[in-house]
Write a protein that holds these residues in place. Structure first.
Motif, PDB file in Angstrom:
ATOM      1  N   LYS A  50       0.396  -1.493   0.072  1.00  0.00           N
ATOM      2  CA  LYS A  50      -0.045   0.281  -0.008  1.00  0.00           C
ATOM      3  C   LYS A  50       0.651   1.219  -0.029  1.00  0.00           C
ATOM      4  O   LYS A  50       1.909   1.787   0.517  1.00  0.00           O
ATOM      5  CB  LYS A  50      -1.220  -0.451   1.431  1.00  0.00           C
ATOM      6  N   ARG A  65      -4.234  -0.865  -5.640  1.00  0.00           N
ATOM      7  CA  ARG A  65      -4.345   0.697  -6.054  1.00  0.00           C
ATOM      8  C   ARG A  65      -3.292   2.053  -5.920  1.00  0.00           C
ATOM      9  O   ARG A  65      -3.191   1.976  -4.957  1.00  0.00           O
ATOM     10  CB  ARG A  65      -6.006   1.261  -5.407  1.00  0.00           C
ATOM     11  N   GLU A  85      -3.383   5.303  -4.048  1.00  0.00           N
ATOM     12  CA  GLU A  85      -4.356   6.478  -2.927  1.00  0.00           C
ATOM     13  C   GLU A  85      -2.772   6.985  -2.319  1.00  0.00           C
ATOM     14  O   GLU A  85      -1.579   6.584  -2.602  1.00  0.00           O
ATOM     15  CB  GLU A  85      -4.106   5.867  -2.349  1.00  0.00           C
ATOM     16  N   ASN A  86      -3.001   7.897  -2.117  1.00  0.00           N
ATOM     17  CA  ASN A  86      -2.364   8.286  -0.839  1.00  0.00           C
ATOM     18  C   ASN A  86      -1.637  10.243  -1.156  1.00  0.00           C
ATOM     19  O   ASN A  86      -0.080   9.356  -0.761  1.00  0.00           O
ATOM     20  CB  ASN A  86      -2.198   8.157   0.698  1.00  0.00           C
ATOM     21  N   SER A 113      -8.621   4.017  -9.735  1.00  0.00           N
ATOM     22  CA  SER A 113      -7.769   4.664  -8.354  1.00  0.00           C
ATOM     23  C   SER A 113      -7.129   5.901  -8.903  1.00  0.00           C
ATOM     24  O   SER A 113      -6.895   7.074  -8.528  1.00  0.00           O
ATOM     25  CB  SER A 113      -7.125   3.522  -7.422  1.00  0.00           C
ATOM     26  N   SER A 166      -7.198   9.779  -8.304  1.00  0.00           N
ATOM     27  CA  SER A 166      -6.750  10.169  -7.534  1.00  0.00           C
ATOM     28  C   SER A 166      -5.436  11.252  -7.924  1.00  0.00           C
ATOM     29  O   SER A 166      -5.431  12.623  -6.493  1.00  0.00           O
ATOM     30  CB  SER A 166      -6.300   9.435  -5.957  1.00  0.00           C
TER      31      SER A 166
END
Length: 377
Positions: free
Chosen positions: A59, A81, A83-84, A106, A109
């Motif tokens: 992640k 995915r 993200e962040n 995703s 984002s």
């Protein structure tokens, strides 16, 4: 238990910055078996380039405070995915090659990363979706390159025209992929539990065989049972290896992590065996308690535990630790040391102190240890 980013690891990889991490602008943490991404956003706020490829990171997290980050490479990990990354305001290049990203939506984002010019998604399941490239090109209009291929103006115009239809197709394929991944996760958990139960069964069986009252132990006692047991263990390990590597499994984050854990377990087992053999090896006795030097000649592997070497700019001093007790008194001023032309030993010749009535000058003893010969005359 997982492996994370440690301060010691970061300092070791920051040698080019005098091991200072707070002012670090670039760091390479590839192939470190990292399973969790953390701490870097606290320790290295000035990072501009971060290499994390070929690890086991599942992640993207704990990087949102890296405001100056321009290039992030997390290729060959277990990421599913995107993200962040919204907080990485200066991000220009993102490499996600050969991960497990199937949730293509995703990428939305990344709209906040207005400076993002290059994106790499090659080797991910989402690249097999119909309409993959047009969807990414239309969604991220700031991109200049996708998978090393330049995005032409005409390509973007066409992608924007067909965007509603392509987006719908992507959503359908995404849902099918997520269902497949759910089944793969269930299968991975089942396989892991089976392997755990089998290992527990083998341990219980081994404990039963090791019991002093067990019939197997009595049968093996006095008949080379220990050697037979070792051979059987090796055979079991070979069978386990063969079964593990020949068993067909899908290429998933779970199977990749399982393979890593299996190899790590085997490596630790080999290290333990090697360490136990080292402990079993008896140390050589070079000098007895009485001070007598024993004859130990090993030219290829000289034991230096009794030598104290002091190197100075203009000379070197080699001292033998402790004392070598001589059988008789010698003359220090008349002693000499030289290298033997035949054996290569350091020959130390020490004349005896002549006593009244003593007319012989025969050598009293010749001792060789640590590649050194001592001659008393």
């Amino acid at each position: 238990m997982f492996l994370s980013v440690t301060e010691d690891l970061v300092r070791r990889r920051a040698e080019h910055n005098n091991c200072e991490i707070f002012s670090l602008e670039e760091i390479s943490l590839h192939q470190q078996e990292i399973e969790k991404l953390e701490h870097l956003d606290k320790w290295c706020r000035d990072l501009k380039i971060l290499y994390l490829q070929n690890n086991l990171i599942p992640k993207i997290e704990n990087v949102s405070k890296l405001k100056k980050l321009e290039y992030l490479n997390v290729a060959l990990n277990n990421i599913e995915r995107i993200e962040n990354l919204e907080g990485c305001e200066e991000l220009k290049k993102l490499d996600l090659t050969a991960n497990f990203i199937g949730e293509l939506s995703s990428i939305e984002s990344l709209k906040c990363n207005i400076h993002l010019k290059e994106l790499f998604l090659m080797g991910n399941p989402c690249t097999e979706f119909e309409g993959y490239r047009p969807f990414v090109v239309a969604t991220l209009q700031q991109l200049k390159y996708l998978d090393s291929k330049e995005i032409e103006r005409s390509e973007r115009i066409k992608a924007l025209q067909n965007y509603p239809e392509v987006k719908w197709k992507i959503r359908e394929q995404e849902e099918a992929y997520l269902l497949k991944r759910a089944r793969e996760k269930e299968e991975a958990q089942r396989r892991m539990q089976e392997r755990k139960d089998e290992k527990q069964k083998q341990m219980d069986s081994k404990l039963g065989c090791d019991s002093p009252d067990s019939p197997q132990e009595k049968t093996n006692h006095g008949e080379g049972g220990g050697e037979w047991e070792r051979c059987r263990t090796v055979e079991n390990d070979d069978d386990e290896d063969r079964k593990f590597w020949e068993e067909p499994t899908p290429y998933t984050p779970e199977s990749r992590l399982e393979t890593h854990r299996y190899m790590e377990e085997k490596r630790r087992a080999k290290d333990n065996v090697r360490e136990s053999k080292k402990r079993e090896k008896t140390a050589w006795t070079l000098v007895t308690a009485e001070g007598k030097v024993l004859n130990v000649n090993v030219p290829k592997h000289l034991d230096t535990s009794l030598l104290d070497v002091d190197v100075q700019p203009t000379y070197i001093r080699v001292l033998v630790k402790g004392k070598l007790v001589l059988p008789e008194e010698v003359k220090p001023d008349s002693s000499s040391a030289k290298r033997s032309q035949t054996t290569g030993h350091l020959v130390v010749t020490m004349p005896k102190v002549c006593k009244i009535g003593d007319i012989t000058q025969k050598p009293l003893n010749v001792v060789s240890t640590l590649g050194m010969s001592l001659s008393y005359r």
